[in-house]
Design an enzyme around this catalytic site. Structure first.
Site, PDB file in Angstrom:
ATOM      1  N   SER A 172       1.016  -1.711   0.590  1.00  0.00           N
ATOM      2  CA  SER A 172       0.447   0.379   0.191  1.00  0.00           C
ATOM      3  C   SER A 172       0.762   1.224  -0.307  1.00  0.00           C
ATOM      4  CB  SER A 172      -0.852  -0.164   1.219  1.00  0.00           C
ATOM      5  OG  SER A 172      -1.699   1.396   1.288  1.00  0.00           O
ATOM      6  N   GLN A 174       0.073   4.383   0.373  1.00  0.00           N
ATOM      7  CA  GLN A 174      -0.784   4.848   0.959  1.00  0.00           C
ATOM      8  C   GLN A 174       0.058   5.168   2.608  1.00  0.00           C
ATOM      9  OE1 GLN A 174      -4.637   5.311   0.896  1.00  0.00           O
ATOM     10  NE2 GLN A 174      -5.121   6.529  -1.522  1.00  0.00           N
ATOM     11  N   ASP A 320      -5.270   1.457  -9.032  1.00  0.00           N
ATOM     12  CA  ASP A 320      -6.525   2.017  -9.180  1.00  0.00           C
ATOM     13  C   ASP A 320      -7.239   2.770 -10.887  1.00  0.00           C
ATOM     14  OD1 ASP A 320      -6.636   3.170  -7.456  1.00  0.00           O
ATOM     15  OD2 ASP A 320      -5.205   5.230  -7.248  1.00  0.00           O
ATOM     16  N   LYS A 347     -12.278   0.829  -2.058  1.00  0.00           N
ATOM     17  CA  LYS A 347     -12.106   1.985  -2.260  1.00  0.00           C
ATOM     18  C   LYS A 347     -13.095   2.771  -2.450  1.00  0.00           C
ATOM     19  CE  LYS A 347      -7.651   1.595  -3.960  1.00  0.00           C
ATOM     20  NZ  LYS A 347      -6.540   2.341  -3.910  1.00  0.00           N
TER      21      LYS A 347
END
Length: 448
Positions: A172, A174, A320, A347
């Site tokens: 990840s 993020q 994405d 998401k």
């Protein structure tokens, strides 16, 4: 006060031709604002994405005392306040629909000496934050959340964080970025080890602002207590936004489209790799560097696609872009199987389920799995049925189904599309300019 709902109405068929520059990269826009705010001096950012998500990040820093001029025509000037110059905001920071803002700011604000509350819209408030909260607490952060580990998040003041050596259980970008930003305020060294490569914009951006980051294979480390120095940043076009047009031009006979100055970061190339594996005709032209990031022009021409088993190592590099790739799979000859992508279920929407539901409405056999999907393609001569599908307030779902109309037998209407503005302002106008037959339908809604 009235709200507006937005639907896309799409006539079937058509082709994509000409040249197009999609908006600036959303991931890089977020990070550019964050580091510019913490730098010493004034940073000029060109190519900034003027979408709702990155504007929410900018507004959060303005609420903490950071002055900025713009954005206008993609240019933004940010007067940095230094690592320790942020001020306590007077009210909660509303991050709208932006998961990137909430996760990265959780790390950046975890080491401050003031309290902050992070809130978001209904969609963001459903998204899990526990995988950020847990390692931040291990660094000494004081974070309050709902019992399910969701927003609103309360970040309480601390004297200092301490470094951590953390192995990500799931790849990840993020979470990695959140911990590295927290590490700026930590005593000692903060290290993050990735199980698979993820986008490295945070590491590149830290380097651009003069902050040393060390790499040793899959391990990324930095030492707290340094300083960020203002610079000039140029942001390339967003490959995640370009993905819809890469797919659209691939599936629509007669298409010949060039996408200008697209970011070609190696950690973001999964969509190109997968489409090429499916038989797409994508030429990489004029490769060059812009603001520390590789860019190129992408020429894509229509080509017959075939189904594939998507390699799991490509999943983090295209996480994405799967809504667009599901449309490519629907128009391919044979089966496409995705696995190892459970991340898609958390998401902005459950992208596995809502894409499967929409594809079924359009006549495609789609079988959702816990961590992916099996799609039975319609073949080179097959067309999507027309119909009405839901965007579920998810920008990428809405744009994916819109692009699917290029290979439809009848009109398609996509509802609940307002959040397209979070990542792609004027999507409909730019798409229409290269051949998508799209009309916006806006309806005023009075609150109950």
């Amino acid at each position: 006060m009235t709200a507006h709902s937005l639907s896309f109405e799409l006539a079937p068929g058509g082709a994509l031709r000409g040249e197009l520059r999609v908006p600036g990269d959303k991931s890089i826009s977020h990070r550019a604002v964050m580091l510019a705010a913490l730098a010493e001096g004034t940073t000029v950012i060109d190519g900034f994405l003027e979408g709702a998500d990155s504007l929410a990040t900018l507004a959060a820093f303005q609420a903490m005392g950071v002055k900025a001029e713009g954005p206008g025509l993609g240019r933004l000037r940010v007067q940095g306040v230094g690592l320790h110059g942020l001020q306590e905001p007077r009210q909660a920071l509303d991050l709208g629909n932006s998961g990137t803002s909430m996760r990265l700011l959780s790390g950046l604000l975890a080491g401050q000496r003031f309290s902050t509350t992070l809130i978001g819209d209904a969609s963001l408030s459903r998204r899990p934050m526990g995988r950020v909260i847990e390692p931040l607490r291990a660094m000494g952060a004081r974070i309050e959340a709902t019992p399910e580990g969701r927003a609103p998040l309360g970040l309480l003041p601390v004297e200092a964080l301490h470094g951590i050596d953390y192995r990500l259980p799931v790849a990840s970008a993020q979470v990695k970025s959140s911990l590295l930003l927290a590490g700026l305020y930590a005593r000692g060294e903060t290290c993050v080890t990735e199980p698979a490569p993820t986008r490295d914009h945070t590491e590149r951006m830290l380097g651009a602002f003069g902050y040393p980051v060390r790499h040793a294979g899959s391990r990324i480390c930095l030492t707290g207590g340094g300083r960020l120095v203002a610079t000039s940043i140029s942001i390339p076009a967003d490959i995640s936004s370009a993905a819809f047009f890469l797919v659209g031009a691939s599936i629509a006979p007669g298409s010949d489209l060039t996408l200008i100055q697209v970011g070609m970061n190696p950690t973001r190339l999964g969509v190109i790799n997968i489409l090429r594996q499916m038989g797409a005709d994508i030429a990489i032209e004029r490769p060059r560097e812009l603001g520390g990031e590789p860019v190129a022009d992408l020429r894509v021409r229509a080509a017959p696609l075939h189904g594939v088993a998507i390699p799991e190592e490509q999943v983090p590099l295209a996480i994405d872009e799967f809504p667009a790739l599901f449309i490519a799979a629907a128009c391919a000859d044979g089966d496409t199987l995705l696995s190892g992508a459970a991340e898609l279920r958390v998401k902005e929407s459950d992208r596995i389920q809502v894409m499967a539901d929409g594809l079924k409405t359009l006549g495609v056999a789609a079988e959702p799995h816990a961590d992916g999907m099996l799609i039975r393609g319609l073949g080179a001569a097959g067309l999507l049925a027309g119909g009405r599908v839901a965007g579920h307030g998810d920008h990428r779902i809405a744009m994916a189904f819109a692009i699917g109309a290029l290979r439809a037998a009848a009109p398609i209407q996509v509802d609940d599309c307002a959040n397209v503005e979070t990542s792609f302002p004027d999507f409909a106008g730019l798409a229409a300019g290269v051949g998508l037959q799209i009309t916006e339908l806006r309806v005023e809604e009075s609150p109950a």
